[in-house]
Design an enzyme around this catalytic site. Structure first.
Site, PDB file in Angstrom:
ATOM      1  N   SER A   1       0.838  -1.192   0.000  1.00 50.73           N
ATOM      2  CA  SER A   1       0.000   0.000   0.000  1.00 50.73           C
ATOM      3  C   SER A   1       0.884   1.258   0.000  1.00 50.73           C
ATOM      4  O   SER A   1       1.719   1.395  -0.893  1.00 50.73           O
ATOM      5  CB  SER A   1      -0.955  -0.038   1.197  1.00 50.73           C
ATOM      6  OG  SER A   1      -1.998   0.888   1.059  1.00 50.73           O
TER       7      SER A   1
ATOM      8  N   ASP B   1      -8.889  -6.754  -4.247  1.00 50.08           N
ATOM      9  CA  ASP B   1      -8.434  -5.429  -3.818  1.00 50.08           C
ATOM     10  C   ASP B   1      -8.981  -4.386  -4.788  1.00 50.08           C
ATOM     11  O   ASP B   1      -8.519  -4.268  -5.913  1.00 50.08           O
ATOM     12  CB  ASP B   1      -6.901  -5.397  -3.794  1.00 50.08           C
ATOM     13  CG  ASP B   1      -6.337  -4.082  -3.283  1.00 50.08           C
ATOM     14  OD1 ASP B   1      -7.113  -3.131  -3.057  1.00 50.08           O
ATOM     15  OD2 ASP B   1      -5.098  -4.001  -3.112  1.00 50.08           O
TER      16      ASP B   1
ATOM     17  N   HIS C   1      -8.016  -5.481   0.098  1.00 48.82           N
ATOM     18  CA  HIS C   1      -6.709  -4.823   0.135  1.00 48.82           C
ATOM     19  C   HIS C   1      -5.867  -5.295   1.313  1.00 48.82           C
ATOM     20  O   HIS C   1      -4.654  -5.453   1.195  1.00 48.82           O
ATOM     21  CB  HIS C   1      -6.915  -3.308   0.202  1.00 48.82           C
ATOM     22  CG  HIS C   1      -5.646  -2.519   0.249  1.00 48.82           C
ATOM     23  ND1 HIS C   1      -4.725  -2.519  -0.780  1.00 48.82           N
ATOM     24  CD2 HIS C   1      -5.128  -1.699   1.214  1.00 48.82           C
ATOM     25  CE1 HIS C   1      -3.707  -1.735  -0.468  1.00 48.82           C
ATOM     26  NE2 HIS C   1      -3.922  -1.230   0.736  1.00 48.82           N
TER      27      HIS C   1
END
Length: 400
Positions: A169, A335, A368
């Site tokens: 991320s 995600d 995610h």
């Protein structure tokens, strides 16, 4: 709040086991007026400090160092009990003895990013010019700023080249920036669930969170410390909204569905009748106990500004041209924050730039946050990539 030791310019000796995974303590590297941090906004930050954790042993030739870059709402406590929450480290699925990032083999460094709120200089830190918290007087920072600060920390260890830079991320954005800004210092890079620039949708979600914080009367235009208050309500709502994007519809259905919270019938009120409501409220209320509201504004803005191609005339492949770094890019099917299309764009650019890259799309319904969870296929891929890179690097067992 943390057991912090000052490290002013001193270097860490090879072979020194600085921290055990079970009982680590945070260190802080301080940088004085003679070592300013140049920022993309055009000013220099000085003095400043970086809080960090290390695990394992740096070998004699300093070739086994892995830098882990943390995600937006994480910090440097990736493999130890968190000093505020008392919970296990944030990435124990990946970091520790016998894990893919094996602390019996590698020397692992994770620092709190500049602009953060767990010991590194950020908006909650004291502005030496005023003696008060920086608040919104703190300069706006970027992902490249974070990476430059990390590079200054790595210099303190006398490490010329990192064996690997790893992150997911926002951490994955830092990994990519490391490979572009310091290609000669990165042997391998593991970029997980990320992108080379933030999408319009993600910028929109971040703006929603920022507006929730700033709409809280207790935010006080960023001066809440001076007023003895804290925008708990606004930050909690921001966290709740963001947390939804870290999950998936399938995961929410599997975990909660429409199940009621400690009741069989609706209350016909605005209490948390549903388990998913109670879960989100818990996520919000627990988050405000460990995170600074202004830091949330600054870090989300840093992610929004991130755009590697923008510095290369809009040609992403040009950023990676000629790199010798070995890459592994990982995405997850469910995600929707950083979908697989973003990872494929990274891979295409790396291929066009002539880089060595492997790519894996993990089939999962965990969304995610899958990169932080017990996802066996991802763990196996990370292990295989690091083992292969370690063989190419000529790494054996870490020295003790």
């Amino acid at each position: 709040m943390m057991n912090i030791h000052s490290v002013k310019g001193q270097k860490i000796a090879a072979g020194e086991r600085t921290q055990e995974v079970d009982h680590p303590h945070s260190l802080v590297a301080q940088f004085g007026a003679d070592q300013p941090l140049p920022l993309d906004c055009g000013i220099e930050l000085s003095p400043f400090q970086i809080a960090y954790q290390t695990y394992g042993t740096l070998n004699a030739d300093k070739s086994n160092a892995i830098l882990v870059c943390h995600a937006l709402t994480m910090d440097q406590h990736i493999a130890n009990v968190h000093p505020i929450t008392g919970k296990p480290g944030g990435w124990l699925t990946l970091v520790g003895p016998g894990k893919p990032i094996d602390t019996d083999r590698y020397f692992v460094i994770c620092s709190n990013v500049i602009g953060g709120c767990m010991g590194s200089t950020g908006p909650a830190s004291i502005n030496p010019a005023t003696g008060k918290a920086w608040g919104l007087d703190f300069p706006v920072i970027t992902i490249p700023d974070m990476v430059r600060a990390q590079a200054m920390l790595i210099d303190r260890f006398g490490i010329d080249k990192l064996f690997c830079v790893v992150g997911g991320s926002m951490g994955g954005m830092q990994v990519l920036q490391w490979s572009v800004a310091f290609p000669e210092r990165v042997f391998s890079a593991l970029a997980i669930a990320c992108a080379t620039r933030h999408s319009a949708q993600n910028i929109a979600f971040h703006e929603l969170g920022r507006q929730a914080v700033m709409a809280d009367p207790d935010w006080q235009h960023g001066r809440y410390f001076e007023h003895g208050c804290f925008p708990h309500r606004g930050l909690a709502v921001a966290r709740m909204a963001a947390h939804i994007t870290y999950l998936s519809d399938a995961a929410l259905h599997r975990k909660f569905g429409r199940k009621m919270q400690d009741r069989e019938l609706p209350t016909f009120s605005f209490d948390a009748d549903f388990q998913v409501e109670s879960y989100l409220r818990y996520q919000g209320s627990s988050f405000v106990e460990r995170f600074d509201a202004n830091s949330y504004l600054y870090l989300t803005r840093a992610m929004d500004y991130f755009d590697i191609a923008a510095d290369h005339d809009g040609v992403l492949a040009a950023a990676f041209r000629g790199t010798q770094t070995r890459f592994c890019v990982v995405s997850f099917t469910s995600d929707w924050l950083f979908p697989t299309s973003e990872s494929r764009a990274i891979v295409h650019a790396l291929n066009a730039g002539g880089a060595r890259v492997s790519f894996a799309e993990i089939v999962t319904d965990k969304g995610h946050d899958a990169f932080l969870l017990d996802e066996p296929e991802f763990i196996d891929i990370a292990r295989a990539f690091l083992q292969s890179a370690g063989t190419a690097r000529g790494l054996g067992k870490a020295e003790h």
